[in-house]
Design an enzyme around this catalytic site. Structure first.
Site, PDB file in Angstrom:
ATOM      1  N   GLU A   1       0.819  -1.217   0.000  1.00 29.27           N
ATOM      2  CA  GLU A   1       0.000   0.000   0.000  1.00 29.27           C
ATOM      3  C   GLU A   1       0.852   1.267   0.000  1.00 29.27           C
ATOM      4  O   GLU A   1       0.557   2.234   0.701  1.00 29.27           O
ATOM      5  CB  GLU A   1      -0.967  -0.005   1.196  1.00 29.27           C
ATOM      6  CG  GLU A   1      -1.962  -1.161   1.133  1.00 29.27           C
ATOM      7  CD  GLU A   1      -2.947  -1.206   2.306  1.00 29.27           C
ATOM      8  OE1 GLU A   1      -2.638  -0.625   3.351  1.00 29.27           O
ATOM      9  OE2 GLU A   1      -4.007  -1.838   2.146  1.00 29.27           O
TER      10      GLU A   1
ATOM     11  N   ASP B   1      -8.615  -8.935   4.485  1.00 26.42           N
ATOM     12  CA  ASP B   1      -8.275  -7.831   5.382  1.00 26.42           C
ATOM     13  C   ASP B   1      -9.275  -7.676   6.519  1.00 26.42           C
ATOM     14  O   ASP B   1     -10.065  -6.741   6.504  1.00 26.42           O
ATOM     15  CB  ASP B   1      -8.184  -6.529   4.574  1.00 26.42           C
ATOM     16  CG  ASP B   1      -7.560  -5.397   5.387  1.00 26.42           C
ATOM     17  OD1 ASP B   1      -7.000  -5.678   6.457  1.00 26.42           O
ATOM     18  OD2 ASP B   1      -7.635  -4.239   4.938  1.00 26.42           O
TER      19      ASP B   1
ATOM     20  N   GLU C   1     -12.190  -1.883  12.780  1.00 25.85           N
ATOM     21  CA  GLU C   1     -12.291  -1.219  11.476  1.00 25.85           C
ATOM     22  C   GLU C   1     -13.471  -1.728  10.654  1.00 25.85           C
ATOM     23  O   GLU C   1     -14.260  -0.936  10.137  1.00 25.85           O
ATOM     24  CB  GLU C   1     -10.986  -1.412  10.693  1.00 25.85           C
ATOM     25  CG  GLU C   1     -11.031  -0.798   9.303  1.00 25.85           C
ATOM     26  CD  GLU C   1      -9.715  -0.935   8.558  1.00 25.85           C
ATOM     27  OE1 GLU C   1      -8.763  -1.502   9.122  1.00 25.85           O
ATOM     28  OE2 GLU C   1      -9.643  -0.463   7.406  1.00 25.85           O
TER      29      GLU C   1
END
Lengths: 691, 691
Positions: B301, B380, B408
């Protein structure tokens, strides 16, 4: 153009060749006449001409200053003497124009005895006349010319800068800005370096714009203080724009009496609030005598407004209007009021209805110096919308039309999208049918307002070709009947006057090929048939078909496996069609008569529905998306023909953006086509690959 | 709890009542033994007990310090003497445990002659023994108890803080933080007030966590300097955590030799680079002798990594490992490497494959002090994924499993979502079938790592009930075989020890009712059947079914009018199933055998496909989404029963969050159901309203 230089836009030195190589007389006094004189002098310094003041004995009506020794005379003439002066150069004047005044900004252009004459009653007219000569170039000095009378269609031709003083955590220094940072503000304060402001005013004057608002309609804490203790910053900007006849306006917060004044309320009917606005406004005019007025976004997307005190928008606007009236200022009150916390499950609420529902009951209740500023469409600056019905529904209110020059929804100055044809369609729209007035007629009493696309980018607008939108906005504001392609031609001629000689016409031909149809090309590869808003939430760049489909923003397309579109009919939908007068209320109501390009804005139809074009809706979606990408690819190919012809830096910048436009258009094509193929299951009739 | 106070979490004073009201002897020296002594003393000050040091003549093996005058003895005993000491209190010890050592952190608990005895070889063991007694409360002093030997399942039980030093323009002070700001950093510097750090270390010790990383794995410019000129800030934090046996680790930038060292390269095989890391690391240990090690997110990323130099991740990790080895430090190297610029049109690329494809070829090539840190699932941190096949494919590499304690993708601490049942499933997963080792066994050599959910919020975790996730993470890291419901029961007992007497068991009953099944409830109202990632892009909160469908992130569901799911089979899909050993490679490959909850992760099936449950896929989607909302509504109703029973501030905070959870769950239900109804056209068999 050298690195770090600022691009001259439509005023390169070469554009002044015709004037600068001649003998000119400028008659008159005042700031703007000085500007005219300085412009001519600068051109003469480069091209060998001369500029004189009038002889000691003043010119009189029967003895105009124009003499055999000058090629060009620019003269300020008292209004009462104008017909006489005009007659002296053109016997046909009175017959054609009667005794009509030129007003504050008009001018008269004539050619007589090998002298080109520009007459104006007021200094601004002389300045606009000068820039008209610049546009004409050598043709202003041709053998014969008919006399022309030029007056702007509307008094207010302005740009709203959505510039923040503080860098906003989400929106940055310039909200919806795609051209660098602000030319006024930086990191919480006025820029130390304001050198871009004067040249900006000059560009505006040269296209006809006469006012700007210096801060964002979303007024945050620091920006609110421009009205009071930071007013000096506004004055400094006004000083730099004054020589070009550009006035400053200020976006103000409706809550200012509370947040700045420390009052317990901002209720517009409270005497203390009225007094506060009156006194604040008095101080503004003490500091900036030619201040233009206030702009207010109230009760909209979180901004405070009169609703908080149980008052109407008329009450809210009028309290500011009363404060401004003694000084000749106006308050522009935005009609962009809607529920942005809508429940997507509730199909009866329709954002398109909101401005009409909120404001038409208030028609006739606004003061004379209130201008209701209406976005051109009922939603929000989409590449295709119907014209806002508010524009046909408030005969007793001054209305301004708001366009978005900054390309929020039209490619963000990474895509070529020449918007003037779109604005021209809107301005020419006749709400009451072909024999009635147009939107341009309606707006004459209020004005034309554009959201600025300018920043501190060396090319002013990020994409160099986006300069054409700024230029065309000004030109259409001055005269909405202008042909957008002709305006583009003007822009090309001026902007590329300094390029290698265009004897073959390659620059004009190439740019027309790229730009003339670019708005329709953009429309082709984005949301189909007027349905709009298939953009990525937040930044509004690139496709996201369902991006707003389940959101509180009121911007839906309702696509399912059978069909797509929003039923806004009276018969079975939200009834929005009923906000239009005849003939449009029936045209839009009818799925057969509704124009193709707005079909999905007004109707929910099956994918197999056949358009006037003969195509089905689903095949239209596929075809236009494939075609749009092909057209963008052709744009990029065309642009390569100008390598080595136009400035290398400009060429490189446009090339880089065209690469991105091709990439993004392909993304649009593939996402939209894939989305509708997955939903409808209908294969492309031409068998092309849909991912 | 008073306003502005910090909540005591699972260590309220009342949790120490059993210890504090007794006579205790603490034998041993050292920082951690001092901590034990201070903890007991603090409890005694409140509850009237006493704490003594041993008499001048040291305790010996055959004459343990435990005497009739004490109720509790906590004693440090040399390893060699442990069996003897143990035998003195429990004749059965040797038979059951042989001569097995307790190690650095283990302890032995026995009850003999009305004395409760905790023995440990090392100070940390005594500290963990103490907190074990806290958990046991009065039952630690019951009539009889079997002797218990406690050793952690793995050495490394840590939390990674994704805290930034500078406030990141997008991610803020804490990336994916939902509990206020960082307890370490503020606005670009170390917080002046570090008073939350010590109590935080205490809470960690009390649940079994022994290390933290103090900065985000995305290492920006300022954060990189924690390794060098800002190392003092790290040392200050380490000093506050040391009394609780918590070591600090540091996220470092692979580019540090260039960006901090001024070297021309960060090539891991370059001698200058090796020397730079060695020297930087030497200075770290000079400043922080018990420093834990480095954490690296490389080539992921946008972070720099060895790929930039044509080197492998083994080369990259080993250069850091060599620098750390002399000091006993470890480098944790994240396996979260994938292409985040994927073309959604390309169905052959599969993000799920990436970690395996990148890392398994490197098995056996990492140094002994490299730990490859593997996210538990291949994508993820979704609420449902299969276990990452990397965990079964690198027998010659130390592997740590990474969980996300911060929510998250599981409601962002606005939703109740007790995650331990999910982690427990993962840890108990047997990649080679029921008779083989589990994920917990695999991770024993590397460790268990959680992304922290802690900030400077008064409740530590935003949602007070999210404290349970932090607690349970530590407990499962210590012993992965613990029953998550039993762990929750521990947490309730400790945390609400100070509430009104729970004689009726209403607190326990209510919280179990709310929390036990809350992860599955969350799963029900969000993305169905393992397909994942129907979240709003960017912030990852709330539904957006197509939010990632046309994105470069590699997270798709491929729903069309006929069906939904990702074909990851070897037969017709991406082949991801082939990354698993038997039996799973065949179980997942088979649309018949694949577990329902992962069906759409592995297969694209028609909406009419029948699940093992007997329901069709489409009806399952409708049913679970209606059921999920009903369960959340029931949660909210249950919570009202605790009004007046638990602390008012805590009750109000949870109530406010439950309101939001109900709202958001309804939004999930309606968007997901509307999306699939619009696509499939299949009505709900039970006729409920789908908007």
């Amino acid at each position: 153009m050298q690195p770090n230089d600022v691009h001259a836009a439509w005023l390169p030195p070469e554009a002044f060749r015709a004037i600068g190589s001649r003998r000119t007389l400028v008659c008159g006094e005042g700031t703007l006449v000085d500007t005219v004189r300085a412009e001519v002098a600068r051109a003469c310094a480069r091209y060998g001409g001369s500029v004189d003041r009038p002889p000691p004995r003043p010119a009189s009506a029967d003895r105009p200053a124009a003499g055999a020794s000058y090629d060009l005379v620019l003269a300020l003439v008292p209004a009462a003497l104008l017909p006489v002066a005009a007659a002296a150069v053109d016997v046909g004047y009175r017959r054609r124009h009667g005794s009509g005044a030129l007003g504050e900004e008009g001018f008269l252009l004539a050619r007589h005895a090998e002298v080109t004459v520009v007459l104006a009653e007021a200094p601004a007219g002389l300045l606009y006349g000068l820039f008209h000569l610049v546009r004409l170039g050598e043709s202003a000095f041709g053998l014969t010319r008919p006399t022309e009378l030029h007056r702007p269609a509307t008094r207010l031709r302005m740009l709203d800068h959505w510039d923040n003083v503080d860098v906003h955590p989400v929106m940055g220094q310039v909200e919806r800005g795609y051209a660098g940072r602000s030319i006024f503000w930086r990191d919480g304060a006025r820029r130390a370096d304001l050198t871009r402001v004067g040249p900006y005013g000059r560009l505006l004057a040269a296209c006809g714009v006469n006012a700007i608002a210096v801060n964002n309609v979303n007024v945050h804490a620091t920006e609110a203080r421009l009205l009071t203790d930071r007013l000096g910053d506004v004055a400094a900007i006004a000083d730099l724009l004054r020589p070009y006849g550009v006035r400053v306006h200020l976006s103000v917060s409706f809550a200012a009496p509370v947040t700045l004044g420390g009052l317990p309320t901002a209720d517009p009917l409270d005497d203390g609030v009225r007094a506060w606005w009156a006194e604040a406004t008095r101080q503004v005019y003490e500091t900036i005598p030619d201040f233009g007025g206030y702009l207010v976004k109230a009760d909209s997307e979180g901004q405070p407004g009169p609703f908080g005190y149980g008052r109407s928008h008329a009450d809210g606007a009028n309290v500011l209007a009363d404060a401004l009236a003694p000084f000749g200022g106006v308050v522009r009150w935005r009609a962009f009021v809607y529920n942005h916390r809508q429940d997507w499950r509730d199909r009866s609420t329709d954002r398109a209805r909101a401005a009409y529902d909120h404001f038409t009951p208030l028609d006739g209740r606004f003061r004379d110096n209130v201008i209701l500023q209406v976005k051109h469409g009922p939603i929000d600056f989409q590449p295709r919308e119907p014209v806002s019905p508010v524009l046909a529904a408030m005969p007793d209110t001054r209305l301004a039309v708001e366009f978005q020059v900054t390309q929020e929804y039209t490619g963000q100055q990474r895509h070529v999208c020449y918007l003037a044809p779109w604005w021209s369609e809107v301005l020419g729209y006749a709400p009451w049918g072909d024999d009635g007035p147009t939107v341009a007629d309606v707006a004459a009493g209020g004005g034309l307002v554009g959201v600025s696309n300018v920043g501190d980018d060396p090319f002013w607008t990020g994409h160099p070709l986006a300069q054409a939108n700024l230029y065309a906005f000004g030109r259409l504001a001055w005269d909405p009947r202008l042909d957008p392609v002709a305006v583009l031609d003007e822009w090309i001629g001026l902007t590329f006057a300094g390029s290698a000689p265009d004897a073959s016409g390659i620059v004009r031909r190439t740019l027309h090929g790229i730009m003339d149809d670019s708005w329709r090309t953009y429309e082709r590869y984005t949301a189909p048939l007027g349905v709009g808003f298939m953009v990525r939430p937040g930044d509004h760049y690139g496709p996201d078909v369902d991006g707003y489909e389940y959101s509180p923003w009121g911007t839906y397309h309702f696509a399912d496996r059978d069909g797509v579109g929003v039923d806004r009919t009276r018969a079975s939908g939200t009834g929005f069609t009923g906000q239009y007068p005849q003939p449009w209320r029936d045209v839009y109501e009818s799925v057969e008569r509704c124009p193709d390009e707005l079909l999905l804005f007004f109707h929910h139809v099956p994918y197999g529905h056949r358009l006037h074009s003969g195509s089905t809706v689903i095949q239209h979606i596929y075809d236009t998306h494939f075609a749009g990408v092909e057209q963008v690819t052709a744009m990029r190919r065309r642009w390569e023909q100008l390598a080595g012809v136009v400035d290398a830096g400009l060429h490189a910048r446009v090339r880089e953006r065209l690469d991105e436009q091709v990439r993004c258009a392909e993304e649009w094509r593939d996402q939209v086509n894939a989305y509708f193929f997955r939903k409808s299951g209908v294969p492309d009739a031409r068998g092309r690959r849909i991912p």
